[in-house]
Design a protein around this motif. Structure first.
Motif, PDB file in Angstrom:
ATOM      1  N   ASP A 409       6.954 -32.587 -12.561  1.00 52.63           N
ATOM      2  CA  ASP A 409       6.964 -33.652 -14.241  1.00 52.63           C
ATOM      3  C   ASP A 409       5.994 -33.785 -15.068  1.00 52.63           C
ATOM      4  O   ASP A 409       5.201 -34.362 -14.410  1.00 52.63           O
ATOM      5  CB  ASP A 409       7.818 -34.998 -14.476  1.00 52.63           C
ATOM      6  N   GLY A 410       5.611 -33.280 -15.535  1.00 49.99           N
ATOM      7  CA  GLY A 410       4.224 -32.758 -16.350  1.00 49.99           C
ATOM      8  C   GLY A 410       3.423 -32.678 -16.080  1.00 49.99           C
ATOM      9  O   GLY A 410       1.873 -32.523 -16.443  1.00 49.99           O
ATOM     10  N   TRP A 412       3.138 -29.003 -16.150  1.00 49.51           N
ATOM     11  CA  TRP A 412       1.683 -28.588 -17.727  1.00 49.51           C
ATOM     12  C   TRP A 412       0.792 -28.961 -18.552  1.00 49.51           C
ATOM     13  O   TRP A 412       0.650 -28.515 -19.096  1.00 49.51           O
ATOM     14  CB  TRP A 412       3.251 -27.200 -17.706  1.00 49.51           C
ATOM     15  N   SER A 413       1.585 -30.423 -18.860  1.00 50.71           N
ATOM     16  CA  SER A 413       0.447 -30.244 -20.178  1.00 50.71           C
ATOM     17  C   SER A 413      -0.164 -31.554 -19.686  1.00 50.71           C
ATOM     18  O   SER A 413      -1.429 -31.255 -20.052  1.00 50.71           O
ATOM     19  CB  SER A 413       2.177 -31.484 -21.224  1.00 50.71           C
ATOM     20  N   GLU A 414      -0.051 -32.424 -17.971  1.00 53.47           N
ATOM     21  CA  GLU A 414      -1.170 -33.453 -18.411  1.00 53.47           C
ATOM     22  C   GLU A 414      -1.901 -32.484 -16.725  1.00 53.47           C
ATOM     23  O   GLU A 414      -3.250 -32.653 -17.290  1.00 53.47           O
ATOM     24  CB  GLU A 414      -0.365 -34.139 -17.557  1.00 53.47           C
ATOM     25  N   TRP A 416      -2.619 -28.925 -15.685  1.00 51.39           N
ATOM     26  CA  TRP A 416      -2.475 -27.309 -16.177  1.00 51.39           C
ATOM     27  C   TRP A 416      -3.462 -27.142 -17.350  1.00 51.39           C
ATOM     28  O   TRP A 416      -2.935 -27.679 -17.979  1.00 51.39           O
ATOM     29  CB  TRP A 416      -1.621 -26.457 -16.393  1.00 51.39           C
ATOM     30  N   SER A 424      -1.715 -22.605  -9.822  1.00 48.71           N
ATOM     31  CA  SER A 424      -0.932 -22.314 -11.038  1.00 48.71           C
ATOM     32  C   SER A 424      -0.313 -20.804 -11.221  1.00 48.71           C
ATOM     33  O   SER A 424      -0.331 -20.408  -9.927  1.00 48.71           O
ATOM     34  CB  SER A 424      -1.734 -22.265 -12.376  1.00 48.71           C
ATOM     35  N   TYR A 425       0.894 -20.731 -12.277  1.00 48.98           N
ATOM     36  CA  TYR A 425       1.224 -19.201 -11.768  1.00 48.98           C
ATOM     37  C   TYR A 425       0.933 -18.474 -13.279  1.00 48.98           C
ATOM     38  O   TYR A 425       0.892 -19.313 -13.694  1.00 48.98           O
ATOM     39  CB  TYR A 425       2.821 -19.139 -11.495  1.00 48.98           C
TER      40      TYR A 425
END
Lengths: 528, 324
Positions: A409-410, A412-414, A416, A424-425
Motif C-alpha cells: 500500500d503506497g 508507488w507513491s512512497e 518507487w 518495480s515493473y
C-alpha cells in the motif's frame, strides 16, 4: 487420442503442419481417413467467425472505484471495458504494425512534423450521431490539456497545434516524430462524441459493443452495436465482464465453465492449467518487465563500477526459471527486446559472472556498508523472492545487499521513483522511442533511474526524426548500449502475459502489446 | 428533567443507551478520518498510479480539494452527511449513497440468509448438546463445529468450491447477484458463501447456548421442574432457555455484526458484490469520502446491533425491568 488429433487439426489450420502430415499422424493414432477429414473440416470451420452467443470474461484488475472515462482507466478490467465500447484512430496489430481503425489512412510531411489522419466516413456513435473529425480533435484536446488528468497526458506532449477540417484531422508537432501514429494507438485515446468534455464517463463511444450494465468492480455487460462499421469484429451477441480479483476464484470459475476467459494467470499454476481438460492456456511473449532500478545520481549508485557489479551479480536464467516458472525471457539491462521494431539483436547478452561482479565491486571502492534494496509484493509478482535470489548471488560476489520490505500500500507513491534502489515493473510501450522517452529522457517525469545524458537525449531526438529504418536501427542500438553499460536499470526478465480460455472460444491471436489480445479478446474472438 | 417526567426506568435506560450510541458513532467517525490521514500516499497518487505525472497529480489534488486543511474537510463532510448527502466518490465521480445502497443491500441479503440458517441451527444444536450432555451427540456436535471454526474461512471456501462447483458442478462459485435475477436464482447463487459463513459462526453461538443453559441447569428451580415430572427437553426449552437468553442474544448479535462488517474474505473468494470489497477497493484508492461513509455505516451497524442486544437483556431481565 481425440485430444491429440484435435490439437493436430488446429495446427494444420494455423499453417503449422501440412495436411499430409496430419493424415499421417491421424493414421498413426488409429483414426480412419474419413474421421480425420471430418476433424480437419471442423477445425477449419472454427476459424471462420460465427456470430452469436453470450461470452463471459472473468477478469482480475478491476475495482469498484473504476470509471468508464477512458482517460482514467489504469488496470486490466477497465481496459477491456473500453476496448468493447470504443475505437482509436489506429491500432497496433500482433505483428507490431499499425492497423487503420477510425482513421482510413494517415500521412506525414517529409520532415515528420505534420501528420494528417483521414477520418472514416459513416461511423456512428452509440447515440446515433455520426463521428466527425471534430470529435477526434476535441478528444485529443481533452487528453492533451495540461489541466487534464488523463493517463495519456504523458504522451500527448510536444504538440504545437491540432486542427480538424472536413474529414481530415491534423497534428503539427514542435519537433519531428516518426512514431506519432503509434502514440495515437494509446488505449486511452478512444474517440468520444464532443471529445467527452460534457460527460466523459457516460460510456458513449463508437465501439463494436455498447454498454448495458455498468457496476464497477462487479460486472459490466454489453450488447452488440448493430450499426458498427466493421463486420469483422464484435461477433458475440452479448458480452459480460465479471470482476474476479481472487486468482483461485478466477481459475475455478474458468474450470467450472462459468466464464470463457480468465486473465492474469499465475505462473505457478500455468502448467497445471494447461493440462486441465477443456481449457487452453494462452501465452504471449510480451514487453512487460520486472526490474530493479538504481538512481544513478545518488550514492553509492552514482558509481558505474558498483552498478556494473550489481548487474553482473544477478542470475537472470535462474530468475526466469524460479520466479516466472519459465514463462518469460531473460533481460539484458535495456528496457526493450526483440519484439520491438528496429531492435538490434546483435547486442550481446549480459551473463551472470561473479568474478566480474567481484572485480567491479572492488574497483568501485564501496565501503562495505549494506546496500539497501526496497521491495514489495506489488512491485511485480514474486518480487520479494526475486530480491532474495539476488541477495544470495550478490553475497557470493561479496556484495552486501540488504532487503527492506515495504508495504504494498503506497509503494508507488512512497518508494518507487523516490528511493534510490527498489524493485518495480514496466508495461511495454509500442515503440522503442516511447519506452526511452517515457523513462530515460533527461526531462521525463518517470525517469526512475535518474539517467541523464545529453548525448542520449540527442540520439533519441535524431532517431525520432529519422524516417530511414536502417539509420534508426543504428541510433537505437547506440542508445541501448548506453543504457545497458551506464544506466541504472538491472533487468532480470521480461514476463509473458498468461491468459486462459475455454475451448468454446475460437479466434485467439496473441498480441505482444498487452494481455487478453491487447484487450481485444471479446472484440475479435467468437464461439467455436 | 427526565426524572420530572417520571419516565419508566426502561425508557430512560434506552434513551441513555441511544444517546451514548450516537456519541460513540461521532467518535468513530473522527477515528476513521484520522486513520485515513495516516495512510501513506494520497488519493490523487493512488488514482493515477505508477503512470502519474506531477502535473496531472497537482491538477487532480486541486480539483479534489485535497489542499484544504484536514479539519475543514472533516467538518464539511460531517455537515453534508447529517443532511443525508454522503458526497461523490473521488475516484470515479459517482454518487456514494446510490452505490452503497446496492452494496449494502447485497451484504444484508447475504447476512440475512446466513443468519436464517445459522442462528436457529446453532440454538437447536446447543439445546441438543445440553440434552445429551457428555454423550456422543454432544461430543459430535462440539467436535464438528469447533473443527469448522478452526479452519480459516478461505480454506473452507476453496474446498467447497473445488468439490461442489468444479468437480460436481452443483452450485456456482461465482456468487455475483444483481437486480434482474429472481429470488430463486439469487438464493442458488449464494448457497456456497452462506454455507461457509454458517460454518464459521455456528460454533461460537452453539457453545454459548450450551454453556449458558448448562449454567442455568444448576439452579434449584430446574430441579423442581424435573421433580414434577417434565420431560428433559421441556425443562430445557421452557424453563432453562428463557433465563439464558441474554448471553445467547449477545453472542448472536456479535455474530450478526460480523456477518455484516467482517466477511470481506468470503466476498472476495465468491466474487460477491458486498460492502467489504467495496470498502477495500476505495481504501486502496484513498477515496476518503467512501471510506468515511462505509466506516460510518459499519460503526452504525455494530453500535446498533449491540444496542439491540442490550435492550433484549434489559427486557428479558426482570431485575432490570422492575428495579427495586
Amino acid at each position: 487420442m481425440s485430444k491429440e488429433l484435435e490439437y493436430f487439426s488446429k495446427k494444420v489450420v494455423k499453417g503449422l503442419m501440412d495436411r499430409r502430415a496430419f493424415m499421417g499422424r491421424a493414421a498413426a493414432l488409429g483414426a480412419s481417413a474419413a474421421m480425420a477429414n471430418t476433424l480437419l473440416a471442423d477445425a477449419a470451420n472454427a476459424q471462420t467467425p460465427k456470430k452469436g452467443g453470450h461470452v463471459k470474461l472473468g477478469l482480475g484488475g478491476g475495482e469498484s472505484s473504476n470509471s468508464l472515462d477512458p482517460a482514467l482507466t489504469l488496470s486490466q478490467a477497465p481496459y477491456n471495458v473500453i476496448a468493447h465500447i470504443g475505437d482509436q484512430l489506429v491500432e497496433v496489430n500482433s505483428e507490431g504494425g499499425l492497423d487503420n481503425r477510425l482513421a482510413e489512412e494517415f500521412s506525414s510531411s517529409p520532415d515528420a512534423k505534420v501528420w494528417s489522419f483521414k477520418i472514416r466516413k459513416g461511423v456512428l456513435f452509440h447515440d446515433g450521431k455520426p463521428l466527425t473529425s471534430d470529435d477526434v480533435l476535441k478528444t485529443m484536446q481533452r487528453h492533451s490539456d495540461e489541466n487534464a488528468t488523463s493517463g495519456a497526458l504523458g504522451i500527448m506532449q510536444g504538440i504545437e497545434s491540432m486542427r480538424a477540417e472536413g474529414d481530415l484531422f491534423e497534428i503539427t508537432l514542435t519537433d519531428p516524430n516518426a512514431d506519432l501514429p503509434y502514440l495515437m494507438a494509446d488505449r486511452h485515446l478512444r474517440i468520444q462524441p464532443g471529445g467527452g468534455f460534457d460527460d466523459p464517463g457516460n460510456g458513449i463511444m463508437s465501439g463494436p459493443y455498447r454498454i448495458v450494465v455498468d457496476e464497477p468492480g462487479v460486472r459490466h455487460t454489453f450488447e452488440r452495436f448493430e450499426d458498427y462499421w466493421d463486420d469483422s469484429r464484435g461477433h458475440f451477441d452479448t458480452s459480460e465482464i465479471l470482476i474476479i480479483n481472487d486468482a483461485t476464484a478466477r481459475m475455478s470459475a474458468l474450470q467450472s465453465g462459468q466464464v470463457h476467459f480468465a486473465n492474469l494467470i499465475e505462473p505457478k499454476i500455468a502448467d497445471l492449467l494447461s493440462r486441465a481438460p477443456g481449457v487452453a492456456l494462452e501465452r504471449t511473449q510480451g514487453r512487460g518487465q520486472n526490474v530493479f532500478i538504481m538512481h544513478v545520481d545518488t550514492a553509492p549508485f552514482d558509481n558505474n563500477d558498483l552498478r556494473l557489479a550489481l548487474k553482473y551479480a544477478i542470475n537472470r536464467e535462474e530468475m526466469v526459471e524460479k520466479i516466472l516458472r519459465g514463462y518469460g525471457t531473460v533481460g539484458n539491462d535495456i528496457p526493450v527486446n526483440a519484439s520491438y521494431p528496429f531492435f538490434d539483436e546483435s547486442i550481446p547478452q549480459r551473463e551472470f559472472d561473479l568474478d566480474k561482479a567481484a572485480e567491479h565491486y572492488r574497483k568501485s571502492g564501496h565501503d562495505g556498508s549494506p546496500i539497501v534494496l526496497r521491495v514489495a509484493d506489488v512491485a511485480f509478482p514474486g518480487a520479494v523472492d526475486a530480491a532474495q535470489l539476488f541477495q544470495q548471488t550478490a553475497q557470493k560476489a561479496g556484495i552486501p545487499l540488504e532487503i527492506k520490505r515495504e508495504p504494498g500500500d503506497g509503494y508507488w507513491s512512497e518508494v518507487w521513483n523516490k528511493q534510490p534502489f527498489c524493485a518495480s515493473y514496466w508495461g511495454g510501450r509500442p515503440t522503442q522511442d516511447q519506452m526511452y522517452a517515457t523513462a530515460y529522457l533527461s526531462t521525463a517525469d518517470w525517469n526512475d533511474t535518474r539517467f541523464k545524458s545529453e548525448k542520449f537525449d540527442d540520439l533519441l531526438m535524431q532517431a525520432r526524426a529519422e524516417l530511414d529504418p536502417d539509420k534508426r536501427k543504428a541510433l537505437y542500438s547506440e542508445m541501448s548500449y548506453m543504457v545497458r553499460d551506464e544506466g541504472g536499470l538491472i533487468m532480470p526478465m521480461f514476463n509473458d502475459f498468461l491468459d486462459a480460455r475455454t475451448d468454446a472460444i475460437a479466434g485467439w491471436v496473441s498480441n505482444p502489446n498487452g494481455d487478453m489480445m491487447n484487450d481485444m479478446a471479446a472484440v475479435k474472438c467468437w464461439m467455436a | 428533567m427526565l426524572d420530572g417526567l417520571r419516565l419508566h426506568p426502561v425508557v430512560k435506560l434506552v434513551a441513555q443507551r441511544i444517546a451514548l450510541g450516537i456519541l460513540l458513532l461521532l467518535a468513530a467517525s473522527v477515528m476513521i478520518f484520522l486513520g485515513t490521514l495516516v495512510l501513506p500516499g494520497d488519493v490523487a497518487q493512488a488514482i493515477l498510479g505508477q503512470s502519474a505525472t506531477p502535473v496531472a497529480l497537482a491538477n487532480l489534488r486541486e480539483q479534489m480539494g485535497l489542499n484544504d486543511p484536514a479539519w475543514q474537510r472533516y467538518l464539511h463532510w460531517l455537515y453534508a452527511a447529517l443532511h443525508g448527502d454522503l458526497g461523490t466518490s473521488l475516484s470515479n465521480g459517482r454518487d456514494i449513497a446510490t452505490q452503497i445502497g446496492s452494496r449494502l443491500g447485497n451484504t444484508l441479503f447475504l447476512a440475512f440468509w446466513a443468519a436464517v440458517v445459522a442462528v436457529p441451527l446453532a440454538i437447536l444444536l446447543g439445546l441438543l448438546s445440553v440434552r445429551y450432555r457428555n454423550r456422543w451427540p454432544d461430543k459430535l456436535i462440539s467436535t464438528l463445529s469447533l473443527a469448522s471454526i478452526s479452519l480459516p474461512e478461505f480454506f473452507i471456501g476453496y474446498v467447497l468450491i473445488y468439490f461442489f462447483a468444479v468437480r460436481l458442478g452443483w452450485f456456482t462459485s461465482v456468487a455475483t447477484i444483481y437486480d434482474s435475477m429472481d429470488l430463486w436464482d439469487k438464493l442458488s447463487a449464494i448457497v456456497l458463501p452462506v454455507t461457509v459463513l454458517t460454518m464459521v459462526i455456528l460454533a461460537h453461538m452453539m457453545r454459548m447456548t450450551r454453556a449458558a443453559i448448562l449454567n442455568v441447569m444448576q439452579a434449584a428451580y430446574i430441579e423442581t421442574a424435573e421433580l414434577k415430572g417434565l420431560t428433559q427437553f421441556t425443562v430445557i426449552f421452557r424453563h432453562a432457555l428463557p433465563n439464558a437468553i441474554a448471553p445467547i442474544v449477545n453472542v448472536v448479535v456479535l455474530n450478526l455484526a460480523y456477518l455484516v462488517v467482517g466477511v470481506v474474505v468470503v466476498e472476495v473468494i465468491f466474487v460477491y458484490p458486498g460492502m467489504g470489497q467495496y470498502l477495500v477497493d476505495h481504501v486502496a484508492k484513498r477515496d476518503v469520502p467512501v471510506v468515511q461513509a462505509c466506516g460510518l455505516i459499519f460503526a452504525a451497524v455494530y453500535i446498533g446491533l449491540n444496542l439491540i442486544a442490550d435492550l433484549v437483556s434489559i427486557v428479558t431481565n426482570p431485575r432490570l425491568r422492575h428495579p427495586k
